[in-house]
Design a protein around this motif. Structure first.
Motif, PDB file in Angstrom:
ATOM      1  N   GLY A 224       0.832  -1.193   0.000  1.00 10.70           N
ATOM      2  CA  GLY A 224       0.000   0.000   0.000  1.00 10.70           C
ATOM      3  C   GLY A 224       0.868   1.245   0.000  1.00 10.70           C
ATOM      4  N   GLU A 225       0.299   2.331  -0.481  1.00 16.11           N
ATOM      5  CA  GLU A 225       1.034   3.586  -0.598  1.00 16.11           C
ATOM      6  C   GLU A 225       0.343   4.677   0.226  1.00 16.11           C
ATOM      7  OE1 GLU A 225       3.818   3.591  -2.162  1.00 16.11           O
ATOM      8  OE2 GLU A 225       3.630   1.646  -3.149  1.00 16.11           O
ATOM      9  N   PRO A 226       1.111   5.594   0.790  1.00 16.94           N
ATOM     10  CA  PRO A 226       0.488   6.689   1.539  1.00 16.94           C
ATOM     11  C   PRO A 226      -0.398   7.559   0.647  1.00 16.94           C
ATOM     12  CG  PRO A 226       2.852   6.527   1.986  1.00 16.94           C
ATOM     13  CD  PRO A 226       2.568   5.639   0.819  1.00 16.94           C
ATOM     14  N   VAL A 227      -1.345   8.197   1.240  1.00 15.92           N
ATOM     15  CA  VAL A 227      -2.219   9.197   0.639  1.00 15.92           C
ATOM     16  C   VAL A 227      -3.176   8.582  -0.393  1.00 15.92           C
ATOM     17  CG1 VAL A 227      -2.365  11.532  -0.301  1.00 15.92           C
ATOM     18  CG2 VAL A 227      -0.368  10.886   1.033  1.00 15.92           C
ATOM     19  N   PHE A 228      -2.966   8.768  -1.690  1.00 13.88           N
ATOM     20  CA  PHE A 228      -3.992   8.444  -2.675  1.00 13.88           C
ATOM     21  C   PHE A 228      -4.128   6.948  -2.970  1.00 13.88           C
ATOM     22  CE2 PHE A 228      -2.665  12.837  -3.836  1.00 13.88           C
ATOM     23  CZ  PHE A 228      -3.847  13.471  -3.460  1.00 13.88           C
ATOM     24  N   ASP A 229      -3.014   6.217  -2.973  1.00 11.12           N
ATOM     25  CA  ASP A 229      -3.068   4.803  -3.324  1.00 11.12           C
ATOM     26  C   ASP A 229      -2.974   3.906  -2.092  1.00 11.12           C
ATOM     27  OD1 ASP A 229      -3.306   5.558  -5.907  1.00 11.12           O
ATOM     28  OD2 ASP A 229      -1.319   4.911  -6.560  1.00 11.12           O
ATOM     29  N   ARG A 230      -3.641   4.311  -1.044  1.00  8.07           N
ATOM     30  CA  ARG A 230      -3.720   3.462   0.145  1.00  8.07           C
ATOM     31  C   ARG A 230      -4.286   2.094  -0.243  1.00  8.07           C
ATOM     32  NH1 ARG A 230      -4.755   6.134   5.434  1.00  8.07           N
ATOM     33  NH2 ARG A 230      -3.818   8.209   5.319  1.00  8.07           N
ATOM     34  N   LEU A 231      -3.866   1.061   0.463  1.00  2.81           N
ATOM     35  CA  LEU A 231      -4.330  -0.276   0.137  1.00  2.81           C
ATOM     36  C   LEU A 231      -5.851  -0.357   0.227  1.00  2.81           C
ATOM     37  CD1 LEU A 231      -3.614  -3.175  -0.609  1.00  2.81           C
ATOM     38  CD2 LEU A 231      -3.357  -3.676   1.830  1.00  2.81           C
ATOM     39  N   GLU A 232      -6.439   0.227   1.283  1.00  3.25           N
ATOM     40  CA  GLU A 232      -7.889   0.155   1.420  1.00  3.25           C
ATOM     41  C   GLU A 232      -8.600   1.014   0.373  1.00  3.25           C
ATOM     42  OE1 GLU A 232      -5.863   1.806   3.451  1.00  3.25           O
ATOM     43  OE2 GLU A 232      -6.923   3.125   4.854  1.00  3.25           O
ATOM     44  N   ALA A 233      -7.941   2.088  -0.096  1.00  6.97           N
ATOM     45  CA  ALA A 233      -8.554   2.922  -1.131  1.00  6.97           C
ATOM     46  C   ALA A 233      -8.633   2.167  -2.446  1.00  6.97           C
ATOM     47  CB  ALA A 233      -7.758   4.211  -1.305  1.00  6.97           C
ATOM     48  N   ASP A 234      -7.568   1.454  -2.800  1.00  5.39           N
ATOM     49  CA  ASP A 234      -7.598   0.679  -4.033  1.00  5.39           C
ATOM     50  C   ASP A 234      -8.537  -0.511  -3.925  1.00  5.39           C
ATOM     51  OD1 ASP A 234      -5.959   2.391  -5.347  1.00  5.39           O
ATOM     52  OD2 ASP A 234      -4.184   1.116  -5.341  1.00  5.39           O
ATOM     53  N   LEU A 235      -8.628  -1.110  -2.740  1.00  8.21           N
ATOM     54  CA  LEU A 235      -9.602  -2.191  -2.533  1.00  8.21           C
ATOM     55  C   LEU A 235     -11.022  -1.658  -2.682  1.00  8.21           C
ATOM     56  CD1 LEU A 235      -8.019  -4.073   0.490  1.00  8.21           C
ATOM     57  CD2 LEU A 235      -8.496  -5.077  -1.757  1.00  8.21           C
ATOM     58  N   VAL A 348      -5.661  -6.465  -6.682  1.00 13.57           N
ATOM     59  CA  VAL A 348      -5.149  -5.303  -5.948  1.00 13.57           C
ATOM     60  C   VAL A 348      -3.875  -5.668  -5.189  1.00 13.57           C
ATOM     61  CG1 VAL A 348      -5.619  -3.714  -4.033  1.00 13.57           C
ATOM     62  CG2 VAL A 348      -7.398  -4.184  -5.725  1.00 13.57           C
ATOM     63  N   ILE A 349      -3.905  -6.820  -4.510  1.00  6.24           N
ATOM     64  CA  ILE A 349      -2.765  -7.202  -3.665  1.00  6.24           C
ATOM     65  C   ILE A 349      -1.520  -7.477  -4.500  1.00  6.24           C
ATOM     66  CG2 ILE A 349      -1.901  -8.993  -2.109  1.00  6.24           C
ATOM     67  CD1 ILE A 349      -4.842  -9.216  -1.081  1.00  6.24           C
ATOM     68  N   VAL A 350      -1.658  -8.212  -5.602  1.00  8.71           N
ATOM     69  CA  VAL A 350      -0.467  -8.525  -6.390  1.00  8.71           C
ATOM     70  C   VAL A 350       0.108  -7.265  -7.028  1.00  8.71           C
ATOM     71  CG1 VAL A 350      -1.487  -9.038  -8.665  1.00  8.71           C
ATOM     72  CG2 VAL A 350       0.499 -10.325  -7.875  1.00  8.71           C
ATOM     73  N   ASP A 351      -0.741  -6.330  -7.426  1.00 11.96           N
ATOM     74  CA  ASP A 351      -0.263  -5.078  -7.999  1.00 11.96           C
ATOM     75  C   ASP A 351       0.527  -4.292  -6.959  1.00 11.96           C
ATOM     76  OD1 ASP A 351      -0.160  -3.222 -10.232  1.00 11.96           O
ATOM     77  OD2 ASP A 351      -1.491  -1.935  -9.056  1.00 11.96           O
ATOM     78  N   HIS A 352       0.007  -4.221  -5.733  1.00  9.13           N
ATOM     79  CA  HIS A 352       0.718  -3.491  -4.673  1.00  9.13           C
ATOM     80  C   HIS A 352       1.982  -4.220  -4.249  1.00  9.13           C
ATOM     81  CE1 HIS A 352      -1.378   0.180  -3.529  1.00  9.13           C
ATOM     82  NE2 HIS A 352      -2.495  -0.413  -3.911  1.00  9.13           N
TER      83      HIS A 352
END
Length: 367
Positions: A224-235, A348-352
């Motif tokens: 997961g990434e801070p701010v816009f690409d948070r793991l839960e945001a992409d999920l 989502v998980i494999v991309d992150h």
């Protein structure tokens, strides 16, 4: 473009419900991954119509074809194209819907946005589009099994107002318990009540919705990434991009508002030499980054929009009229959504995971 999803491991789905075929193009899959038609087919069989008496009776084999990107049973590192041909489409059932808008469906918005649409079976808005997602998800999950010991289970916790008892903390239902009934609820007593409710509303020409919970175990810390690409945001984006979804929550979700900070905080402890938490109200994500605990989230699905009852609507000219739903539809889409939720979670998980490795593992710097 909006038909693409993912950054390093990306997919692009294509096709319409009553067109010749639907499919997906996968880009970014590493070379050398063992994959077979049979592995992909097994997951498509979990999603396909006609698999039980509580889903749409449309008869589709959903037989997958690998068109490119796989040679001698292994991925080549080039784009992978997968195709499923449509066979049992009965487009005449949708003739009336060419000019009349189905309530709560995509007919009006598609027509207004594009000025031209494929009304047969909902066209691109049909859940048949998710075939490509499930097929791509098989490769994503295969990568995750190589990268680490990842366990992933999605299952139904509620249909209409029938909810299964709260699972014990940290409990991961077995695949056997989930697949024991066509409703895919791991609690047998609750599953029987859910099936009875679905059959009852189907007899009335109506529909119901429900909730799918997904739990992923074995994730490393750092995805997961801070701010816009948070793991839960992409999920959340992944899940809310699915047809018929209306809500997403992770960990304690909306229930967090009823707790104080002192009650909600997940306290850190050292357990067997690892930093762990005593509770998991964060749902496995803190600051947008996985913390090593179980990833736990839920997705709410609305009742199927097309029902076999006469309803008030308007036509393309805005004239008041009535519409009687026709065709073959799920009285509840949720049982068939279970493998779709798993597939999107894997994507989502494999991309992150790939993004994390590219930024933090390939390049190392020291003083």
């Amino acid at each position: 473009m909006p038909n693409q999803f993912g950054k390093l491991f990306s997919i692009a789905t294509w096709g319409e419900s009553h067109g010749p075929a639907v499919g997906v193009v996968i880009d970014g899959c590493p070379p050398g991954l063992p994959i077979s038609v049979e592995e992909i087919q097994a997951e498509l069989d979990r999603r396909r119509p006609g698999q039980s008496d509580i889903v749409t009776p449309r008869k589709e084999a959903d037989a997958v074809e690998i068109l490119s990107g796989v040679f001698e049973g292994r991925t080549t590192g080039t784009p992978i194209s997968l195709q499923v041909r449509n066979a049992d489409h009965r487009s005449s059932a949708y003739d009336e819907m060419k000019d009349k808008y189905r309530p709560s469906h995509a007919d009006f918005t598609y027509q207004t946005k594009f000025g031209h649409r494929d009304h047969r079976g909902g066209g691109r808005s049909s859940a048949r589009e998710t075939i490509g997602r499930v097929a791509a998800g098989v490769l994503a999950r295969k990568i995750l099994t190589v990268a680490g010991s990842i366990e992933m289970r999605a299952y139904i916790t509620q249909i209409h107002d029938i909810a299964m008892p709260a699972a014990a903390a940290g409990e991961l239902p077995s695949l056997e318990a989930i697949e024991a009934t066509p409703v895919r609820c791991p609690d047998a007593t609750t599953a029987a009540a859910m099936i009875a409710r679905i059959k009852a509303v189907r007899a009335d020409g109506d529909s119901v919705g429900g909730i799918v919970e997904c739990r992923v175990r074995g994730l490393p810390v750092g995805l997961g990434e801070p701010v816009f690409d948070r793991l839960e945001a992409d999920l959340a984006k992944a899940m809310l991009s699915l047809p018929a979804t209306k809500g997403f929550e992770i960990g304690s979700g909306f229930g967090a508002i009823a707790l104080k900070g002192s009650e909600h905080n997940d306290l850190f402890v050292n357990r067997d030499g690892r930093v762990r938490t005593t509770t998991n109200r964060s749902g496995g994500v803190q600051g947008g980054i996985s913390n090593g605990e179980d990833l736990v989230f839920r997705v709410a699905f609305k009742p199927t929009a097309t029902i076999l009852q006469r309803q008030a609507t308007v036509d393309k000219e805005g004239t008041a009229t009535e519409l009687m739903g026709r065709g073959r539809h799920d009285p509840c889409v949720v049982p068939r959504a279970v493998p779709i939720v798993e597939a999107m979670a894997a994507l989502v998980i494999v991309d992150h995971w790939m993004r994390h490795a590219a930024q933090n593992r390939i390049f190392t710097f020291s003083d």
